[in-house]
Motif scaffolding. Sequence first.
Motif, short mmCIF file in Angstrom:
data_model
loop_
_atom_site.label_atom_id
_atom_site.label_comp_id
_atom_site.label_asym_id
_atom_site.label_seq_id
_atom_site.Cartn_x
_atom_site.Cartn_y
_atom_site.Cartn_z
N TYR A 159 -6.90 11.80 24.00
CA TYR A 159 -7.27 10.52 24.59
C TYR A 159 -6.09 9.86 25.30
CZ TYR A 159 -11.94 10.52 22.57
OH TYR A 159 -13.24 10.83 22.28
N LEU A 160 -4.88 10.08 24.78
CA LEU A 160 -3.70 9.56 25.47
C LEU A 160 -3.57 10.19 26.85
CD1 LEU A 160 -1.09 7.94 25.60
CD2 LEU A 160 0.06 9.80 24.35
N LYS A 161 -3.80 11.49 26.93
CA LYS A 161 -3.73 12.17 28.22
C LYS A 161 -4.85 11.69 29.15
CE LYS A 161 -3.03 16.64 30.41
NZ LYS A 161 -2.84 18.09 30.22
N THR A 162 -6.02 11.42 28.60
CA THR A 162 -7.12 10.88 29.40
C THR A 162 -6.72 9.56 30.05
OG1 THR A 162 -8.84 11.91 28.04
CG2 THR A 162 -9.48 9.97 29.29
N ILE A 163 -6.06 8.70 29.28
CA ILE A 163 -5.62 7.40 29.80
C ILE A 163 -4.59 7.60 30.91
CG2 ILE A 163 -4.36 5.28 29.23
CD1 ILE A 163 -7.23 5.36 28.19
N LYS A 192 -14.22 7.48 20.10
CA LYS A 192 -13.32 7.18 21.21
C LYS A 192 -12.82 5.75 21.16
CE LYS A 192 -12.91 7.57 26.24
NZ LYS A 192 -13.57 8.03 27.48
N ALA A 193 -13.73 4.82 20.88
CA ALA A 193 -13.34 3.41 20.79
C ALA A 193 -12.30 3.19 19.69
CB ALA A 193 -14.57 2.55 20.53
N TYR A 247 -8.52 0.40 31.37
CA TYR A 247 -9.43 1.55 31.28
C TYR A 247 -10.72 1.16 30.55
CZ TYR A 247 -11.16 6.16 29.82
OH TYR A 247 -11.95 7.27 29.58
N GLU A 248 -10.57 0.44 29.44
CA GLU A 248 -11.74 0.00 28.67
C GLU A 248 -12.59 -0.97 29.49
OE1 GLU A 248 -10.14 0.11 24.06
OE2 GLU A 248 -9.56 -1.57 25.34
N GLU A 249 -11.93 -1.86 30.21
CA GLU A 249 -12.65 -2.87 31.00
C GLU A 249 -13.50 -2.23 32.09
OE1 GLU A 249 -11.53 -6.20 34.38
OE2 GLU A 249 -10.04 -5.72 32.83
N ILE A 250 -12.92 -1.25 32.79
CA ILE A 250 -13.61 -0.65 33.94
C ILE A 250 -14.53 0.49 33.52
CG2 ILE A 250 -13.28 0.61 36.11
CD1 ILE A 250 -10.68 -0.97 36.49
N GLU A 251 -13.98 1.47 32.81
CA GLU A 251 -14.77 2.65 32.45
C GLU A 251 -15.75 2.35 31.32
OE1 GLU A 251 -14.70 5.25 34.35
OE2 GLU A 251 -13.11 4.31 35.53
N PRO A 257 -20.66 3.07 28.05
CA PRO A 257 -20.15 2.67 26.74
C PRO A 257 -19.50 3.85 25.99
CG PRO A 257 -22.34 1.78 27.08
CD PRO A 257 -22.09 2.74 28.21
N PHE A 258 -18.37 3.57 25.35
CA PHE A 258 -17.68 4.61 24.59
C PHE A 258 -18.37 4.86 23.26
CE2 PHE A 258 -13.65 2.74 26.69
CZ PHE A 258 -13.89 3.47 27.84
#
Length: 363
Positions: free
Chosen positions: A129-133, A82-83, A68-72, A77-78
């Motif tokens: 954020y867990l639900k977002t992932i 969030k990061a 998720y971090e790699e693509i989104e 940029p977060f």
Amino acid sequence: MATFTKLPSGKIRAQIRIAGFYRAQTFDLEKTARKWAREVEQQLKLSASSDHVDPHKDSNLGDLICKYEEIEGAEKPFGKNKAAVLKALKKKLGHVKLRVLSPIVVRDFVDRRRKEGAGGVTISIDLAYLKTILNWGRYVRKLNVRPDIVSDVRAGLKHTNLKMRSTERKRIASAHEIEKIFEHYKKMKRSTIDMISVIEFALLTSLRQEEVCSVQIEDIDMNARVMIVRDRKHPTEKEGNDSAVPILDDFVDVINKAMGGRKSGSLFPYNPRSVSASFTRACKALKIKDLHFHDLRHTATTDLFARELEIQSVSLFTGHKDWKTLRRYTHIRPESVHLDERRKALRRAQEDESQRSADVTPI
């Protein structure tokens, strides 16, 4: 269908195989195992008839977060918050296999966070954020993961004493407190930060401390009476959220004083954290209780409404896009009547500063 095995430890091992999908979990009680099995069977039957694929047996939540971090993250940029939350989730839950991620795992995570001292609002952010992932994994990557497990845990927290919503802060600085703070800084012989000017500017404009320290002289148009505040705080847009803020008549002297003849650079070239720390130390020394630098924003916004400006006009200063948030400042409160007194305190500070400057004999 589900099979249940009693282990030598006395625990119950539940296993489910449906259309090539496999799930397994160990429980203390058989009734808990059977309840879990019923829920998972239903989910697997739905997944078997859809285009979702089962995660690899070795895939864990940390792998999904990294993807998720790699693509989104490359696309947009977060923000710092969030990061930081994603980093913490990888550390605390990253080892959990996606195939065994369940409401029980998330519930245990919440229990650990509470023992660590995390409050309800912090835990609520973690879960969001867990639900977002998990939503991203299911609907973008087409993985057979269950975002609803977070909703299940959140629903259960309603029956606890954990407060998931932050308490609305309503602290306003009084004219007397502002006067005391100004006197405190006037007596300081050494200070690398012109805190009086910073406070004056914040009390007039309602800008956040980061925004106060980010305003550039090049972005100030004294002829048009407008200044551009760049990259303002926003729930989703972290960059490019610039806004034009009006410069009212009583802003002019404070801005000119801060510019000091300079044509470029930061209007207030200070670290926002240093500004906040200095303000906190001053309040502590003066025994002013429960007053933060951010409360100056609330004070200024209240005063802008006391000028009888409309919500739409005040939002130009505060940067609020959601008027529901801003509307709470529209209620008439006792603090609002102290606008004139605060203005007098600001004027006295400006006059004293001008007098001190005039008393200096050129060499």
